[in-house]
Design a protein around this motif. Sequence first.
Motif, mmCIF file in Angstrom:
data_model
loop_
_atom_site.group_PDB
_atom_site.id
_atom_site.type_symbol
_atom_site.label_atom_id
_atom_site.label_comp_id
_atom_site.label_asym_id
_atom_site.label_seq_id
_atom_site.Cartn_x
_atom_site.Cartn_y
_atom_site.Cartn_z
ATOM 1 N N PRO A 141 60.901 23.804 13.682
ATOM 2 C CA PRO A 141 59.806 22.862 13.947
ATOM 3 C C PRO A 141 59.795 22.352 15.384
ATOM 4 N N ILE A 142 60.960 22.305 16.016
ATOM 5 C CA ILE A 142 61.012 21.861 17.431
ATOM 6 C C ILE A 142 60.299 22.893 18.311
ATOM 7 N N LEU A 143 60.519 24.155 18.006
ATOM 8 C CA LEU A 143 59.857 25.212 18.788
ATOM 9 C C LEU A 143 58.341 25.170 18.542
ATOM 10 N N GLU A 144 57.984 24.965 17.287
ATOM 11 C CA GLU A 144 56.559 24.889 16.934
ATOM 12 C C GLU A 144 55.879 23.767 17.735
ATOM 13 N N GLN A 145 56.572 22.619 17.775
ATOM 14 C CA GLN A 145 56.040 21.454 18.494
ATOM 15 C C GLN A 145 55.862 21.784 19.977
ATOM 16 N N GLN A 146 56.879 22.433 20.530
ATOM 17 C CA GLN A 146 56.873 22.795 21.945
ATOM 18 C C GLN A 146 55.693 23.735 22.256
ATOM 19 N N LEU A 147 55.468 24.702 21.366
ATOM 20 C CA LEU A 147 54.410 25.686 21.605
ATOM 21 C C LEU A 147 53.018 25.164 21.236
ATOM 22 N N THR A 148 52.980 23.991 20.635
ATOM 23 C CA THR A 148 51.688 23.337 20.405
ATOM 24 C C THR A 148 51.213 22.725 21.724
ATOM 25 N N LYS A 149 52.207 22.341 22.551
ATOM 26 C CA LYS A 149 51.873 21.657 23.810
ATOM 27 C C LYS A 149 51.468 22.629 24.911
ATOM 28 N N HIS A 150 52.111 23.789 24.942
ATOM 29 C CA HIS A 150 51.745 24.777 25.966
ATOM 30 C C HIS A 150 52.019 26.184 25.494
ATOM 31 N N ARG A 151 51.592 27.127 26.310
ATOM 32 C CA ARG A 151 51.528 28.523 25.887
ATOM 33 C C ARG A 151 52.909 29.166 25.695
ATOM 34 N N TYR A 152 53.835 28.810 26.592
ATOM 35 C CA TYR A 152 55.176 29.423 26.506
ATOM 36 C C TYR A 152 56.212 28.336 26.254
ATOM 37 N N ILE A 153 57.441 28.747 26.047
ATOM 38 C CA ILE A 153 58.434 27.790 25.568
ATOM 39 C C ILE A 153 58.810 26.725 26.624
ATOM 40 N N ALA A 154 58.798 27.109 27.899
ATOM 41 C CA ALA A 154 59.183 26.144 28.930
ATOM 42 C C ALA A 154 57.986 25.657 29.746
ATOM 43 N N GLY A 155 56.769 25.904 29.276
ATOM 44 C CA GLY A 155 55.575 25.469 30.008
ATOM 45 C C GLY A 155 54.467 26.493 29.866
ATOM 46 N N ASN A 156 53.562 26.510 30.830
ATOM 47 C CA ASN A 156 52.440 27.445 30.713
ATOM 48 C C ASN A 156 52.701 28.800 31.374
ATOM 49 N N GLN A 157 53.919 28.968 31.909
ATOM 50 C CA GLN A 157 54.276 30.268 32.508
ATOM 51 C C GLN A 157 55.354 30.943 31.667
ATOM 52 N N LEU A 158 55.246 32.246 31.564
ATOM 53 C CA LEU A 158 56.296 33.028 30.898
ATOM 54 C C LEU A 158 57.588 32.904 31.701
ATOM 55 N N THR A 159 58.710 32.683 31.039
ATOM 56 C CA THR A 159 60.000 32.590 31.752
ATOM 57 C C THR A 159 61.068 33.365 30.974
ATOM 58 N N ILE A 160 62.255 33.416 31.569
ATOM 59 C CA ILE A 160 63.354 34.111 30.878
ATOM 60 C C ILE A 160 63.731 33.400 29.581
ATOM 61 N N ALA A 161 63.369 32.134 29.434
ATOM 62 C CA ALA A 161 63.649 31.429 28.172
ATOM 63 C C ALA A 161 62.850 32.065 27.028
ATOM 64 N N ASP A 162 61.648 32.566 27.326
ATOM 65 C CA ASP A 162 60.857 33.238 26.287
ATOM 66 C C ASP A 162 61.549 34.530 25.838
ATOM 67 N N PHE A 163 62.114 35.271 26.796
ATOM 68 C CA PHE A 163 62.794 36.520 26.425
ATOM 69 C C PHE A 163 63.997 36.230 25.529
ATOM 70 N N SER A 164 64.696 35.143 25.869
ATOM 71 C CA SER A 164 65.892 34.780 25.119
ATOM 72 C C SER A 164 65.529 34.394 23.680
#
Length: 222
Positions: A141-164
């Motif tokens: 649910p924490i990830l769901e909440q995070q992705l409700t706010k923006h497109r990728y996990i650490a903001g609106n840009q794809l980052t290495i956190a998304d790959f992980s």
Amino acid sequence: MLILYGTPLSSPANKIRFLLNYLAIPYEYKTVNLAAGEQKQADFLKINPYGKVPAIDDNGFKLAESNAILRYLADKHSSALYPKNLEERAIVEQWLDFAANHISLATSKVMYNTYFYRLANTAKDERSLQDGFLWLERYLPILEQQLTKHRYIAGNQLTIADFSLLAALDVAELIKLNLAAYPHLNTWRQQLMKEAFYQNCHSCYAASFKQCVGTLFEDVKV
Ligand SMILES: N[C@@H](CCC(=O)N[C@@H](CS)C(=O)NCC(=O)O)C(=O)O
């Protein structure tokens, strides 16, 4: 040329392939046969002294730990996937750690005690299996909440956190994780799985798993 040591069943190794494919970095892929114990043999211990994949040999520079490798390669190639700005980078670090310490650890517990314990010829640890599911229930649910706010996990840009995170969740079908209950997370994942960087690694983890060891598990249906 860069050498990546891994195996198709290693999600930490697959996340390095996502990055290498995304950045179009040429590399040689060397498969390490974990079942045969190749990772504990002297030759491989020269690459990673604690005998785990993934590891890389970048023209003599040797490095292990998947997240350290992601950071090193993204930085070396000056990629926006690992921002230079201190605060933006710190947020990426936060989600890299979250994916490792909460999600990957949980999915590994479940995977190990559903499948891999049988390959390793060890006993199933019911407590660890339940812990894994409990953590996923708590942290998805924490990830769901995070992705409700923006497109990728650490903001609106794809980052290495998304790959992980993508690699940590790659076993979802095999452990029957109901990601449809988390619509933003589910959409984020489905979209990334369609991308060339992912498809050039595998069509999906479950298919790779089935190809490698699936015949040993009559309950694997993909
Ligand atoms: N924290 C490490 C985990 C590496 C890891 O656990 N690798 C497993 C495969 S997924 C391995 O090499 N296992 C063989 C062993 O422990 O002997 C990373 O992210 O790179």
